[in-house]
Scaffold this active site. Structure first.
Site, PDB file in Angstrom:
ATOM      1  CG  HIS A 140      -1.807   1.172   1.353  1.00 51.28           C
ATOM      2  ND1 HIS A 140      -3.105   1.171   0.936  1.00 51.28           N
ATOM      3  CD2 HIS A 140      -1.579   2.423   1.834  1.00 51.28           C
ATOM      4  CE1 HIS A 140      -3.651   2.363   1.148  1.00 51.28           C
ATOM      5  NE2 HIS A 140      -2.735   3.144   1.699  1.00 51.28           N
ATOM      6  CD  GLU A 141       1.455   3.657   3.763  1.00 56.14           C
ATOM      7  OE1 GLU A 141       1.687   4.752   3.196  1.00 56.14           O
ATOM      8  OE2 GLU A 141       0.393   3.421   4.372  1.00 56.14           O
ATOM      9  CG  HIS A 155       0.456   6.428  -0.461  1.00 52.51           C
ATOM     10  ND1 HIS A 155      -0.550   7.168  -1.018  1.00 52.51           N
ATOM     11  CD2 HIS A 155      -0.129   5.679   0.513  1.00 52.51           C
ATOM     12  CE1 HIS A 155      -1.713   6.881  -0.409  1.00 52.51           C
ATOM     13  NE2 HIS A 155      -1.479   5.966   0.511  1.00 52.51           N
ATOM     14  CD  GLU A 205      -5.640   5.320   0.320  1.00 53.15           C
ATOM     15  OE1 GLU A 205      -4.690   6.097   0.562  1.00 53.15           O
ATOM     16  OE2 GLU A 205      -5.838   4.272   0.971  1.00 53.15           O
TER      17      GLU A 205
END
Lengths: 502, 502
Positions: A266-267, A270, A296
């Site tokens: 997930h990160e 980003h 996101e």
């Protein structure tokens, strides 16, 4: 003065402003990763001082005059040029920030910094009462903040707009009101089917091997370690300190495999976004992503559309089995794939599956709006939280640590933030459908652990532009539509129909 | 305006200034411990921006006016009060900083930040040529800086004064000229004796056990982990980010025990000093140590006067043997004690023994003065370094990594810094002799691993006062004498007479 001289003066000031924003990034990153407890008081002062200076730099009379002089130039020049967009985005930021006195901005920063440490302890002890005064202060300050943007359609609009430029509370409510019944129906269909077994995910998975595996995967995704690093923190986050230094964090649960792995992927989404902004936009307000929802969309894309997909695990599952032979050696790929996609209402947002995640968000949006409107008092928040969890997900948290205290956002004073997570989910599927038109065989690439074409597509279409375009404009440019829920619902329905044989 | 209002206004500004200084501390700490390479360019800009703001804050007209109004008040009030000293110290800083344009300060900061990264690579590759242009720029900038302090006795005076307020180049040269022949004579006497065996220190010592042992010892010393932390960096250092957050770093050599241990104990001395400043001095220029030499007196005291003493190892050696049974299990305490105190001319300053350390410093002082005077060109520096090493220590470095490129200081633009190390050695022994009058049995305490009385004495006499007193004044107040070499020479002579049977 000719426009070029004015522009050069403006750039010099916003370079300084951007340096200060980068420094605030470092102060926050350090606060959550490395700072010893004794640094808390000083960090509050440092944060307040730099925040005040950043505010004063951006909202100076000189900036106002330069922008006034440069706006006609921006309207005449190529509307897609960096310079035109820089002037327009800076002007929007200036308009927004100059309405709010720097003393209030500094007070918010100081209160948020102090509150953060109290929240960490409150969450540890499941002691909402100790955090309640902080939250009351922060909401009071945010209400004061919103007052400076009157007239507004809704008191929540100015807060939402900080994260999602151009979006209104009503826009989000409209999307959510269409999304909610369809998600609820899907969840109800899934619940009627027999549940998949994920018990083998709840075993001991050694931290160092988990860390190593996550690093291998996100390196393949394209996360660049020369321009980033990974640390541990209570709540995973990504922090850019300029384009050249975009850091991610994770947390590792040794008794549950998915937690660290999916937060890492997930990160990394980003991170890859932040690292992919065009270098010429560095040290300007354009160096950030278009919005939190766009951000996101990238994190959820790498976490879910890739990281929880069958083609992905076709390639990576043998490696994972190699790292955890006793835990997964006898678990077939198909069982593993179903387990990491198990749908089950649960307490913790960041651990939620794709079919329930948005429901967590809708609850938070509802509570934030009520807190800001004043229809809900902070002291009644735990009760409202628990009632909402029951209503949305049929669950009641056993304590506030796994309930109202679970998220870091409020301790930062970040109200207006949560809905961007759900919007990001929707955008991720919109982007995916568009990408499939350009790279129809992308699943073959993923099946070989090759993310070059995919990540290059995202870089070109999304990352490269930084904050030049507002979220609705950017999504429209790339996909031909505004932000909407249809592709995400198609994605969920197709995926879970197969897994749960709906 | 009455003095209290003026003082309150002054404090508000210097609080902001101190916050910016703390932020610079964090930028530097991060640069050397965690920042990925891609952050280098941005960090240079961030550092320059914050440095410029700090400079502008301190040297504003308002500060000048407030100080002018407050100086008579400071002279009337108790000269030892915090307020009187705050005004005087701030005034000294203001006088010093307001002479130099902020553009030059920013250029020095930017150049130093860029140079640091180039130095790291140059040192890795032993490639002085790649660092040479940085050094030329930095020396040029420092010469410009010194020009603003004309008339001076010596161009080096304003640089030295930045680290050692009130000391002149001539003062240091006088102390060194008395010290050098006595150190050389002692070294010559030692060299005539048979050498001790330290071969067992050159074995494999696992990093985690080394780290653990260092942490145990400095915790006993009084280093407070709630107000600090320890990380790894290329060159060990201590960085305060306000009084509540004083961080240390070390580096670990797995094939040589003393390196990490003595750097850890060394930095813990700086850390304990920083953590021990009176809390009411936080966010003011008084929150720093009195000078670098005073700081070094503390680091050398914990590293050497305690950490290389026989009573210390009487207590800690069994624990060290427990951690490294195969390496040290059969080595008697006496042999170990002699080995860690082995005197031998060597190439690397930070690894040097107490009898040769000051000679490394004298070389650097000589070279810095020559570079600043212009009698030595940067391109000839490696040659001059090697010639000096031969002259002082009878050695020639095999490459520049273990020669002229070994120290971090010049890459930071820190000229004038080195002699404070030798002065710190001298002060450490002066303080020790004074402490012995108050705690005659301190060696018994150390023999039991009890540092409470010792560290409390240092806190009360030295740490607590922060920067209220100039170094000569503080040493005079505590010991009754100015900075001088006699106690240090007594200490060395006594110690080595016993070890080498002189």
């Amino acid at each position: 003065m000719d426009p070029q001289t004015q522009l050069s003066q403006l750039k010099s000031i916003i370079n300084k402003y951007s340096d200060l924003v980068a420094v605030i990034g470092l102060l926050n990153w350090d606060l959550e990763t490395h700072m010893p407890p004794g640094g808390s008081n000083g960090r509050g002062h440092q944060n307040a001082t730099i925040t005040r200076l950043a505010h004063e730099t951006l909202t100076s009379d000189q900036v106002g005059q330069l922008l006034e002089q440069l706006l006609p130039y921006a309207r005449e020049t190529d509307p897609d040029s960096d310079d035109a967009r820089l002037i327009l985005v800076t002007n929007r930021l200036y308009e927004k920030r100059s309405r709010v006195p720097s003393s209030l901005m500094a007070e918010i920063a100081k209160t948020a910094s102090d509150s953060h440490y109290i929240w960490i302890k409150a969450r540890q002890d499941s002691d909402f009462a100790s955090f309640q005064p902080c939250l009351e202060d922060l909401i009071g300050l945010k209400r004061q903040y919103a007052e400076y943007f009157k007239p507004y359609d809704h008191i929540y609009d100015p807060l939402l707009d900080d994260y999602e430029p151009g979006m209104l509370t009503a826009d989000v409510q409209e999307i959510f009101s269409s999304l909610r019944p369809q998600q609820v129906e899907l969840l109800s269909e899934i619940s009627a089917k027999s549940q998949v077994d994920d018990s083998f995910l709840h075993q001991h998975f050694a931290e160092d091997a988990q860390w190593k595996f996550g690093v291998e995967v996100i390196t393949d995704f394209g996360y660049d370690w020369k321009h980033g690093r990974q640390d541990k923190s209570a709540h995973p986050f990504t922090q850019d300190i300029g384009i050249g230094d975009v850091r991610i964090t994770t947390r590792v649960l040794q008794d549950y495999f998915p937690s660290a792995f999916f937060s890492t992927t997930h990160e990394s989404g980003h991170g890859i976004y932040g690292q992919g902004v065009a270098p010429e936009l560095d040290r300007t307000p354009l160096s950030k992503g278009a919005s939190l929802a766009l951000h996101e969309s990238q994190s959820r894309l790498y976490e879910n559309l890739i990281g929880r997909s069958r083609p992905f695990w076709y390639h990576y599952y043998p490696r994972l089995q190699e790292l955890f032979p006793s835990q997964l050696g006898n678990v077939p790929l198909d069982d593993f794939y179903k387990a990491i996609n198990k749908v089950e209402p649960s307490l913790i947002r960041v651990e939620a599956d794709e079919a329930t995640y948005n429901l967590h968000i809708m609850l938070r949006l509802e509570l934030e709006i009520a807190l800001l409107e004043g229809s809900l008092e902070v002291k009644n928040l735990p009760e409202a939280w628990n009632a909402g969890m029951q209503d949305y997900l049929g669950l009641t948290p056993p304590d506030d640590s796994s309930g109202v205290l679970q998220d870091v956002h409020w301790s930062h004073g970040s109200f207006g933030y949560f809905s961007t997570y759900a919007l990001g989910n929707l955008i991720s599927a919109q982007l995916w459908e568009s990408m499939l038109q350009d790279i129809p065989n992308v699943e073959d690439h993923i099946r070989h652990g090759d993310f070059n074409a995919l990540t290059s597509w995202m870089r070109e279409k999304v990352h490269h532009h930084g904050r030049k375009f507002e979220p609705q404009e950017l999504v429209q440019r790339i996909t031909g539509s505004k932000i909407n829920e249809a592709p995400y619902l198609r994605y969920l329905t197709k995926k879970y129909s197969e897994i749960y044989q709906l």
